[in-house]
Enzyme design. Structure first.
Site, PDB file in Angstrom:
ATOM      1  N   ARG A  96      22.695 -24.363  -5.486  1.00  0.00           N
ATOM      2  CA  ARG A  96      23.459 -24.650  -6.830  1.00  0.00           C
ATOM      3  C   ARG A  96      22.256 -24.370  -7.914  1.00  0.00           C
ATOM      4  NH1 ARG A  96      24.173 -30.185  -7.163  1.00  0.00           N
ATOM      5  NH2 ARG A  96      23.167 -30.471  -5.078  1.00  0.00           N
TER       6      ARG A  96
ATOM      7  N   TYR B 105       9.825 -38.932 -10.357  1.00  0.00           N
ATOM      8  CA  TYR B 105      10.039 -37.368 -10.603  1.00  0.00           C
ATOM      9  C   TYR B 105       8.691 -36.880 -11.074  1.00  0.00           C
ATOM     10  CZ  TYR B 105      12.785 -33.440 -11.893  1.00  0.00           C
ATOM     11  OH  TYR B 105      13.112 -32.083 -12.183  1.00  0.00           O
TER      12      TYR B 105
ATOM     13  N   LYS C 182       6.564 -34.177  -9.615  1.00  0.00           N
ATOM     14  CA  LYS C 182       6.098 -32.780 -10.061  1.00  0.00           C
ATOM     15  C   LYS C 182       4.871 -32.605 -10.744  1.00  0.00           C
ATOM     16  CE  LYS C 182      10.409 -31.368  -9.920  1.00  0.00           C
ATOM     17  NZ  LYS C 182      10.944 -30.344  -8.873  1.00  0.00           N
TER      18      LYS C 182
ATOM     19  N   ILE D 182      17.608 -27.702 -18.497  1.00  0.00           N
ATOM     20  CA  ILE D 182      18.213 -26.638 -18.309  1.00  0.00           C
ATOM     21  C   ILE D 182      19.447 -26.880 -17.819  1.00  0.00           C
ATOM     22  CG2 ILE D 182      18.435 -24.456 -16.494  1.00  0.00           C
ATOM     23  CD1 ILE D 182      15.692 -24.507 -18.316  1.00  0.00           C
TER      24      ILE D 182
HETATM   25  P1  NAP Z   1      20.690 -29.149  -9.060  1.00  0.00           P
HETATM   26  O1  NAP Z   1      21.800 -28.384  -9.570  1.00  0.00           O
HETATM   27  O2  NAP Z   1      20.838 -30.564  -8.635  1.00  0.00           O
HETATM   28  O3  NAP Z   1      20.542 -28.536  -7.428  1.00  0.00           O
HETATM   29  C1  NAP Z   1      19.669 -29.097  -6.390  1.00  0.00           C
HETATM   30  C2  NAP Z   1      19.309 -28.245  -5.128  1.00  0.00           C
HETATM   31  O4  NAP Z   1      18.347 -28.686  -4.302  1.00  0.00           O
HETATM   32  C3  NAP Z   1      20.733 -27.877  -4.409  1.00  0.00           C
HETATM   33  O5  NAP Z   1      20.911 -26.559  -4.066  1.00  0.00           O
HETATM   34  C4  NAP Z   1      20.514 -29.120  -3.408  1.00  0.00           C
HETATM   35  O6  NAP Z   1      21.266 -28.540  -2.133  1.00  0.00           O
HETATM   36  C5  NAP Z   1      18.957 -28.755  -3.202  1.00  0.00           C
HETATM   37  N1  NAP Z   1      18.407 -30.033  -2.298  1.00  0.00           N
HETATM   38  C6  NAP Z   1      18.240 -31.134  -2.869  1.00  0.00           C
HETATM   39  N2  NAP Z   1      17.822 -32.039  -1.752  1.00  0.00           N
HETATM   40  C7  NAP Z   1      17.423 -31.211  -0.819  1.00  0.00           C
HETATM   41  C8  NAP Z   1      16.521 -31.207   0.453  1.00  0.00           C
HETATM   42  N3  NAP Z   1      16.305 -32.681   0.674  1.00  0.00           N
HETATM   43  N4  NAP Z   1      16.674 -30.250   0.967  1.00  0.00           N
HETATM   44  C9  NAP Z   1      16.925 -28.960   0.647  1.00  0.00           C
HETATM   45  N5  NAP Z   1      17.421 -28.776  -0.505  1.00  0.00           N
HETATM   46  C10 NAP Z   1      17.673 -29.991  -1.041  1.00  0.00           C
HETATM   47  O7  NAP Z   1      19.402 -29.128  -9.682  1.00  0.00           O
HETATM   48  P2  NAP Z   1      18.697 -27.995 -10.545  1.00  0.00           P
HETATM   49  O8  NAP Z   1      18.839 -28.430 -11.844  1.00  0.00           O
HETATM   50  O9  NAP Z   1      19.115 -26.497 -10.065  1.00  0.00           O
HETATM   51  O10 NAP Z   1      17.052 -28.220 -10.326  1.00  0.00           O
HETATM   52  C11 NAP Z   1      16.259 -27.365  -9.216  1.00  0.00           C
HETATM   53  C12 NAP Z   1      15.049 -27.678  -9.600  1.00  0.00           C
HETATM   54  O11 NAP Z   1      14.544 -27.582 -10.635  1.00  0.00           O
HETATM   55  C13 NAP Z   1      14.662 -28.895  -9.051  1.00  0.00           C
HETATM   56  O12 NAP Z   1      13.579 -29.066  -8.317  1.00  0.00           O
HETATM   57  C14 NAP Z   1      14.507 -29.697 -10.549  1.00  0.00           C
HETATM   58  O13 NAP Z   1      13.539 -30.877 -10.273  1.00  0.00           O
HETATM   59  C15 NAP Z   1      14.002 -28.690 -11.159  1.00  0.00           C
HETATM   60  N6  NAP Z   1      14.154 -28.896 -12.601  1.00  0.00           N
HETATM   61  C16 NAP Z   1      15.417 -28.706 -13.261  1.00  0.00           C
HETATM   62  C17 NAP Z   1      15.403 -28.974 -14.620  1.00  0.00           C
HETATM   63  C18 NAP Z   1      16.852 -29.269 -15.162  1.00  0.00           C
HETATM   64  O14 NAP Z   1      16.939 -29.346 -16.314  1.00  0.00           O
HETATM   65  N7  NAP Z   1      18.068 -28.564 -14.516  1.00  0.00           N
HETATM   66  C19 NAP Z   1      14.571 -29.316 -15.374  1.00  0.00           C
HETATM   67  C20 NAP Z   1      13.237 -29.418 -14.811  1.00  0.00           C
HETATM   68  C21 NAP Z   1      13.130 -28.967 -13.329  1.00  0.00           C
HETATM   69  P3  NAP Z   1      22.691 -28.963  -1.611  1.00  0.00           P
HETATM   70  O15 NAP Z   1      23.679 -28.113  -2.838  1.00  0.00           O
HETATM   71  O16 NAP Z   1      22.895 -28.954  -0.289  1.00  0.00           O
HETATM   72  O17 NAP Z   1      22.848 -30.660  -2.263  1.00  0.00           O
END
Ligand code: NAP
Length: 241
Positions: A11, A153, A157, A186
């Site tokens: 995702r 968190y 990070k 994001i």
């Molecule tokens: P998201 O939409 O919630 O997707 C999270 C992804 O991580 C999913 O594919 C989920 O798999 C996977 N996941 C969660 N726990 C896991 C585990 N224990 N083992 C393997 N896979 C796991 O999150 P996102 O917004 O795309 O975020 C992606 C990364 O960017 C994260 O590290 C987040 O901290 C970082 N980030 C995001 C933002 C933002 O604004 N979105 C900002 C800064 C940093 P399932 O689908 O199977 O649950």
């Protein structure tokens, strides 16, 4: 065949990174933990863009499960090695430290920081042997400045950024680069519940970023053009600090 592994590729940012790396010619291993349907959607997107990939389920926070999945993959591919690793899997469980439950701390550190260790230590060895590799860690603005309600968190990070800098110095001589990317807001499911209309006013560019914008940065860090960049944490946040 050039292989890339994207943890949490089912995702959000991980999906956009998976699709982008496939367009760059990688066979992408799309990791997920529970959402097989969404991982399949990522794979379908990869294939309809003319690329190739596969799904690999494991919980990055579970050392045994991770080792068994990755070692199994390696045994099935004795002639291949994963040259690009994107440690993207992450979760957030926000609460003030005063109210934070044990599991909120453990699961966020377990996925974000232990996950990096569990996966990277298995994949770094073949990169060193082949004298080429790219490791890209998905950090966050929260890990740079610390955010209230996110002690868990921010710690995960911030630790990931420090580990990026340390590992970069361990493996630089062998042609392996290690960098982090620090996104701001994001638009993904992780930020779904946030008040975007209000929060975007705090962003100089007056909008949330798109996963594809983060994926473009990751693709650059994975490419040969970024070969002299290592130990960096690059922000992608619309000017928000
Ligand atoms: P998201 O939409 O919630 O997707 C999270 C992804 O991580 C999913 O594919 C989920 O798999 C996977 N996941 C969660 N726990 C896991 C585990 N224990 N083992 C393997 N896979 C796991 O999150 P996102 O917004 O795309 O975020 C992606 C990364 O960017 C994260 O590290 C987040 O901290 C970082 N980030 C995001 C933002 C933002 O604004 N979105 C900002 C800064 C940093 P399932 O689908 O199977 O649950």
């Amino acid at each position: 065949m050039k292989y890339a592994l994207v943890t949490g590729g089912s995702r959000g940012i991980g999906r956009a990174v998976s699709v982008r790396l496939a367009k760059e010619g990688y066979h992408v291993i799309v990791n997920y933990v529970s959402n097989r349907e969404q991982a399949q959607v990522t794979l379908d997107m990869i294939e309809s863009a003319g690329g190739s990939g596969e799904m690999l389920r494991f919980d990055v926070g579970d050392r045994m499960q991770t080792a068994s999945a990755i070692e199994g993959w390696m045994q099935e591919h004795p002639d291949g090695y994963i040259e690009v690793l994107v440690n993207n899997a992450g979760i957030r469980r926000d609460n003030l430290l005063l109210w934070m439950e044990d599991n909120d701390w453990d699961s966020v550190i377990g996925t974000g920081l232990d996950g990096f260790f569990n996966v990277t230590r298995l994949l770094v060895k073949p990169m060193l042997v082949k004298k080429h590799g790219r490791i890209i860690n998905m950090a966050s603005l929260s890990g740079l400045k610390g955010l209230p309600g996110q002690c868990n968190y921010s710690a995960a990070k911030g630790g990931l950024i420090a580990a990026t800098k340390a590992l970069a110095q361990e493996v630089g001589r062998k042609g392996v680069t290690v960098n982090a990317v620090a996104p701001g807001f994001i638009r993904t499911e992780m930020t779904d519940g946030l008040d975007e209309a209000q929060l975007k006013k705090t962003v100089p560019m007056n909008r949330f970023g798109e996963p594809e914008e983060v994926a473009a940065l990751v693709a650059f860090l994975a490419s040969s053009e970024s070969g002299y960049i290592t130990g960096e944490c690059i922000s992608i946040n619309g000017g928000l600090y």
